[in-house]
Design a protein around this motif. Structure first.
Motif, PDB file in Angstrom:
ATOM      1  N   TRP A   1      -1.635   7.543   5.464  1.00 11.87           N
ATOM      2  CA  TRP A   1      -1.217   6.393   6.060  1.00 11.87           C
ATOM      3  C   TRP A   1      -1.972   5.100   5.811  1.00 11.87           C
ATOM      4  CZ3 TRP A   1      -5.096   4.787   9.117  1.00 11.87           C
ATOM      5  CH2 TRP A   1      -6.291   5.740   9.604  1.00 11.87           C
ATOM      6  N   VAL A   2      -1.303   4.061   6.309  1.00 10.04           N
ATOM      7  CA  VAL A   2      -1.754   2.833   6.285  1.00 10.04           C
ATOM      8  C   VAL A   2      -1.258   1.973   7.599  1.00 10.04           C
ATOM      9  CG1 VAL A   2       0.102   1.891   4.975  1.00 10.04           C
ATOM     10  CG2 VAL A   2      -1.974   0.603   5.266  1.00 10.04           C
ATOM     11  N   ARG A   3      -2.222   1.321   8.329  1.00 11.98           N
ATOM     12  CA  ARG A   3      -2.103   0.624   9.305  1.00 11.98           C
ATOM     13  C   ARG A   3      -2.495  -0.723   9.765  1.00 11.98           C
ATOM     14  NH1 ARG A   3      -5.027   4.310  14.046  1.00 11.98           N
ATOM     15  NH2 ARG A   3      -7.122   3.735  13.600  1.00 11.98           N
ATOM     16  N   ASN A   4      -2.113  -1.517  10.424  1.00 11.17           N
ATOM     17  CA  ASN A   4      -2.984  -2.774  10.838  1.00 11.17           C
ATOM     18  C   ASN A   4      -3.912  -2.544  12.195  1.00 11.17           C
ATOM     19  OD1 ASN A   4      -1.677  -4.659   9.331  1.00 11.17           O
ATOM     20  ND2 ASN A   4       0.014  -5.375  10.707  1.00 11.17           N
TER      21      ASN A   4
ATOM     22  N   ARG B   1       2.368   7.549   5.090  1.00 11.85           N
ATOM     23  CA  ARG B   1       3.312   6.846   6.191  1.00 11.85           C
ATOM     24  C   ARG B   1       2.689   5.353   6.474  1.00 11.85           C
ATOM     25  NH1 ARG B   1       3.204   9.040  10.880  1.00 11.85           N
ATOM     26  NH2 ARG B   1       1.238  10.390  10.433  1.00 11.85           N
ATOM     27  N   ILE B   2       3.615   4.517   7.063  1.00 13.19           N
ATOM     28  CA  ILE B   2       3.104   3.406   7.614  1.00 13.19           C
ATOM     29  C   ILE B   2       3.159   3.622   8.977  1.00 13.19           C
ATOM     30  CG2 ILE B   2       3.502   1.182   8.105  1.00 13.19           C
ATOM     31  CD1 ILE B   2       4.713   0.806   5.490  1.00 13.19           C
ATOM     32  N   VAL B   3       1.864   3.662   9.787  1.00 16.00           N
ATOM     33  CA  VAL B   3       1.741   3.909  11.374  1.00 16.00           C
ATOM     34  C   VAL B   3       1.521   2.771  12.048  1.00 16.00           C
ATOM     35  CG1 VAL B   3       0.722   6.272  10.677  1.00 16.00           C
ATOM     36  CG2 VAL B   3      -0.465   4.487  10.957  1.00 16.00           C
TER      37      VAL B   3
ATOM     38  N   VAL C   1       1.040  -1.226   0.203  1.00 16.61           N
ATOM     39  CA  VAL C   1      -0.149  -0.109  -0.033  1.00 16.61           C
ATOM     40  C   VAL C   1       1.015   1.216  -0.060  1.00 16.61           C
ATOM     41  CG1 VAL C   1      -1.684   1.356   1.344  1.00 16.61           C
ATOM     42  CG2 VAL C   1      -1.760  -0.965   0.988  1.00 16.61           C
ATOM     43  N   TYR C   2       1.967   1.108   0.761  1.00 16.42           N
ATOM     44  CA  TYR C   2       2.969   2.345   0.840  1.00 16.42           C
ATOM     45  C   TYR C   2       3.381   2.609  -0.583  1.00 16.42           C
ATOM     46  CZ  TYR C   2       7.051   5.080   2.187  1.00 16.42           C
ATOM     47  OH  TYR C   2       8.112   5.882   2.334  1.00 16.42           O
ATOM     48  N   ARG C   3       3.967   1.596  -1.109  1.00 16.05           N
ATOM     49  CA  ARG C   3       4.334   1.626  -2.612  1.00 16.05           C
ATOM     50  C   ARG C   3       3.475   2.471  -3.631  1.00 16.05           C
ATOM     51  NH1 ARG C   3       7.369  -2.760  -0.824  1.00 16.05           N
ATOM     52  NH2 ARG C   3       5.972  -4.249  -1.830  1.00 16.05           N
ATOM     53  N   LEU C   4       2.304   1.495  -3.468  1.00 12.30           N
ATOM     54  CA  LEU C   4       1.200   2.071  -4.300  1.00 12.30           C
ATOM     55  C   LEU C   4       0.857   3.492  -4.080  1.00 12.30           C
ATOM     56  CD1 LEU C   4      -0.492   0.497  -6.470  1.00 12.30           C
ATOM     57  CD2 LEU C   4      -2.179   0.417  -4.497  1.00 12.30           C
ATOM     58  N   ALA C   5       0.853   3.989  -2.796  1.00 12.63           N
ATOM     59  CA  ALA C   5       0.502   5.602  -2.616  1.00 12.63           C
ATOM     60  C   ALA C   5       1.341   6.433  -3.281  1.00 12.63           C
ATOM     61  CB  ALA C   5       0.248   5.587  -1.042  1.00 12.63           C
ATOM     62  N   HIS C   6       2.716   5.916  -3.137  1.00  9.24           N
ATOM     63  CA  HIS C   6       3.963   6.778  -3.672  1.00  9.24           C
ATOM     64  C   HIS C   6       3.701   6.838  -5.147  1.00  9.24           C
ATOM     65  CE1 HIS C   6       6.735   7.998  -0.262  1.00  9.24           C
ATOM     66  NE2 HIS C   6       5.681   7.403   0.252  1.00  9.24           N
ATOM     67  N   LEU C   7       3.373   5.576  -5.673  1.00 10.93           N
ATOM     68  CA  LEU C   7       3.075   5.504  -7.114  1.00 10.93           C
ATOM     69  C   LEU C   7       2.209   6.627  -7.832  1.00 10.93           C
ATOM     70  CD1 LEU C   7       3.910   4.287  -9.991  1.00 10.93           C
ATOM     71  CD2 LEU C   7       2.004   2.498  -9.375  1.00 10.93           C
ATOM     72  N   PHE C   8       1.107   6.722  -6.892  1.00 13.26           N
ATOM     73  CA  PHE C   8      -0.218   7.531  -7.478  1.00 13.26           C
ATOM     74  C   PHE C   8       0.271   9.062  -6.734  1.00 13.26           C
ATOM     75  CE2 PHE C   8      -1.895   3.496  -8.303  1.00 13.26           C
ATOM     76  CZ  PHE C   8      -2.477   3.943  -9.494  1.00 13.26           C
TER      77      PHE C   8
END
Length: 763
Positions: A46-49, A99-101, A34-41
């Protein structure tokens, strides 16, 4: 807007949106993806478990958010089984990056324990790159591969909650672990030669520590025709040269396994990896797909006559069990050896696979000439999964490493969390809460203290891993099974489920419908509701409301349980029942057994089709005594090289309204020496397939049922199942053969839960 089963993201009109993603999204690199995908677009957010789910907040132009939303499922990591649970517009936040939080506590009811994953292509390339720092490192892994279930102590899936908690990452590994753009970001089993697990070799009083020298010692032993025990992902394997008749014979003698087929692991060769496998077996496209499946299961395949393997690999059978290497250690072993190796479970016959070095060293001392250990702890065993191609589809025979915990949904929500403790043979346990079910890997027989100890451990582990405490236990109705006793000693409320009701419910649970189901439950023996031993039944209805509508003419088993190990007993009984002389029968039993049989002493009544197969094999002389479960039936099936013409087996309705098929015409036909053994074996299969279809037609005439299910170990038989399906389809029935779970007793735990939830819903 919400959608629990949505496959396409919902439209997004705002410049900020939030997603909840469920399913298997832990331990598969979903957050870095998800982090890489967000940077691509070029999005912020943020994304978290969160308790087994992934929460995402993203901001940016609406068209980019829409593309990002579509890609979340379309481009998800291969090992993920992601489901969109919710997508909604969100309020913007003051953010300037993605970010990954830190993980949120969430609720444990949504967790999905990741299975062990095979070595990915990126890691394999690195394994073979002399310039890479993990060159030939036997424990290479990343977020897309490596052990999971067998190393997880607790959730959330973080390194301190795994068996690698005491392996401190070196500076290079720590940098990879912390870099969201690295494929090893938060790869919990992360390791390298500087900081990770290591191999060591023990042979007699000699010990060799270090990956390269220990691996070389194991290779030398294999090349010299010796037997080597190797600690893998879910336990130990016993390896030897598959082409060395003497080594195979010694392995069988030492392990006390005289005839049960041995699995083979073959090196990855050629463009698709199957060049060597094709030299050993005839592979259809379905076999190829099964072998290359991400699970890397053992696949039963038709053996080539000229296959360069020992005759003792699978005596009396036409199939061999093949698998590809799935861990870096296996790849190194197979590539260095250059040919097929026997790779059978490292255990004593009938017990779960061994996992602990000292225990394996001691208990396999009389079997293996040397042992290749490693010091990455295995927290729970996971044997290799097994599949077979039946009726054109891949059917599970055994759950295991990579396939379990296996997750399914209940047709009806269960009212209280329930643990099902399964069958006595081919045991699995299953845990259900709400509409979720998780089924354990294969545990096996509960005849040994170790088998019962592993059963208890897995029952505890499932509850701990998923954060669900069972409030009730479902068990087999047989009062003397050890898992039944365990259930009754658990201090929890219990629910007894008849064995064949569980078989039928397992089929119904895999193919849920409001329509009634006619389920044929053919197996060895299981205690029936009338106190006799069932095994050739047809049950009509639905979970929680089954009616027995068809069966076989009952027969007795002289010697009781011994009949399952000595097929000649059932053959003799059938001959005595119908007054048929058996010339070879004079060698067995004698007048004392005959008198006991006539008096009904230790001769319980059964309707088990599995025992009929035993008798058929004995009457042909191909298996008079079985050294492993199912041997007689497997040898009888292996004789079938052409289609046979069926005998007419009389069908009549008894006083209780049950349609009874009479097996008696099969007995003289199987003894008719004017026909070859292959012809008689084909006739036997065709006759039972035709008899089943006639029973289904008779039941349909009175009930109108159109759906027919097949459950029970007998339907592992490819020849029988394919003929049954063909006949029933021609007669206009919809035929349901389980594919996700085995048809054998491994599915009993799931069936017990389906039955329990239905019985609850009815009250």
């Amino acid at each position: 807007m919400r959608s629990g089963a949505a496959r396409q993201p919902l439209p997004i009109a705002s410049a900020a949106a939030a997603w909840r993603i469920g399913g298997r999204v832990q331990g598969v690199g979903f957050r870095p993806f998800v982090y890489r995908l967000a940077h691509l677009f070029e999005l912020t957010g943020w994304v978290r478990n969160n308790g087994g789910e992934v929460e995402i907040h993203a901001q940016g132009p609406a068209d980019r958010l829409q593309a990002f939303s579509k890609a979340l499922l379309a481009r998800a990591p291969p090992a993920a089984l992601a489901r969109l649970l919710e997508v909604r517009p969100a309020h913007g936040e003051p953010l300037n990056e993605f970010r990954i939080v830190a993980s949120a506590a969430g609720t444990p009811l949504h967790v999905h324990v990741p299975p062990d994953l095979f070595t990915c292509d990126d890691c394999l390339a690195e394994l073979h790159d002399p310039a890479a720092r993990r060159y030939r490192y036997p424990f290479i892994n990343c977020t897309q591969c490596g052990p999971r279930y067998t190393i997880i102590r607790a959730l959330p899936y973080d390194r301190p909650n795994t068996s690698l908690e005491h392996f401190t990452l070196c500076r290079d590994c720590a940098a990879e672990y912390a870099d969201p753009l690295d494929r090893r970001f938060h790869a919990q089993p992360l390791a390298c030669p500087a900081c990770g697990p290591v191999l060591h070799w023990r042979e007699g009083g000699r010990a060799i520590c270090g990956n390269a020298p220990a691996l070389a010692a194991a290779q030398a032993a294999l090349r010299n025709g010796r037997i080597v025990a190797v600690r893998g992902v879910g336990g130990y394997h016993l390896l030897c040269n598959a082409a060395d008749e003497s080594a195979v014979a010694r392995l069988r003698e030492r392990k006390g396994r005289p005839a049960k087929p041995l699995a083979l692991m073959v090196p990855w060769r050629g463009g698709d990896g199957l060049a060597l496998a094709r030299d050993l077996a005839q592979l259809s496209p379905v076999h190829v797909a099964a072998l290359c499946n991400a699970v890397r299961p053992i696949v039963l395949t038709p053996r080539r006559a000229a296959a360069a393997i020992a005759a003792g690999i699978a005596p009396g059978l036409g199939e061999i069990a093949l698998m590809l290497p799935y861990s870096p250690l296996h790849h190194l072993l197979l590539e260095d050896f250059g040919a097929a190796l026997v790779a059978t479970s490292g255990n004593l016959s009938g017990e779960p696979v061994l996992t602990e070095p000292e225990e394996a060293q001691m208990r396999l001392a009389e079997v293996a000439d040397g042992v290749l250990h490693h010091n990455r702890p295995i927290l729970r065993p996971a044997d290799d999964p097994v599949v077979r191609i039946v009726a054109g589809s891949v059917r599970s025979i055994r759950l295991g490493r990579g396939t379990s915990p296996y997750e399914l949904e209940l047709p009806v929500h269960i009212q209280v969390p329930t643990l099902a403790v399964g069958a006595y043979m081919k045991n699995t346990v299953a845990l259900a809460w709400r509409n979720r079910v998780v089924v354990s890997p294969h545990i096996g027989e509960l005849t040994s203290p170790r088998g019962r100890a592993v059963f208890a451990q897995i029952a505890h582990d499932l509850q701990q891993l998923y954060g669900v405490r069972a409030e009730r236990v479902a068990h087999d109705a047989h009062p003397n099974f050890p898992n039944t006793r365990w259930a009754r000693e658990s201090a929890l409320p219990t629910l007894a489920v008849w064995h064949h009701h569980a078989h039928a419910a397992a089929v119904a649970g895999e193919f849920p419908s409001e329509e009634p189901l006619l389920c044929f439950t053919w197996d060895g023996i299981g205690l029936g509701a009338d106190g006799t031993l069932w095994g050739g039944e047809a049950l009509l209805g639905r979970p929680g409301a089954w009616t027995r509508v068809a069966s076989l003419r009952p027969f007795r088993l002289p010697g009781g349980e011994r009949a399952a190990r000595e097929p000649w007993r059932t053959a003799q009984a059938l001959c005595w029942e119908c007054g048929q002389p058996w010339p070879d029968g004079a060698k067995f039993g004698g007048p004392v057994l005959h008198r006991a049989f006539d008096a009904g002493m230790n001769a319980p009544t059964t309707t088990a089709v599995g025992r009929l197969f035993d008798a058929g094999a004995a009457l042909l002389g191909v298996c008079l005594k079985s050294s492993y479960e199912g041997e007689a039936a497997m040898r009888l099936e292996a004789l079938c090289d052409t289609a046979g013409a069926p005998l007419a087996l009389p069908l009549a309705r008894d006083a209780a309204g049950i349609w009874r098929c009479d097996w008696a015409p099969l007995v003289p036909a199987m003894l008719d020496a004017r026909r070859t053994a292959a012809e008689r074996a084909a006739m036997f299969h065709a006759s039972l397939a035709q008899a089943l279809c006639e029973q289904a037609l008779a039941v349909r005439e009175h009930s109108g049922v159109t759906r027919v299910g097949l459950g029970g170990g007998v339907f592992q038989n490819r020849v029988l199942s394919e003929q049954v399906q063909e006949r029933l389809n021609r007669a206009g029935f919809e035929v349901l053969i389980p594919q996700r779970l085995p048809v054998n007793d491994a599915a009993i735990s799931f069936g017990q839960l389906v039955e329990a939830s239905a019985m609850q819903a009815a009250h």
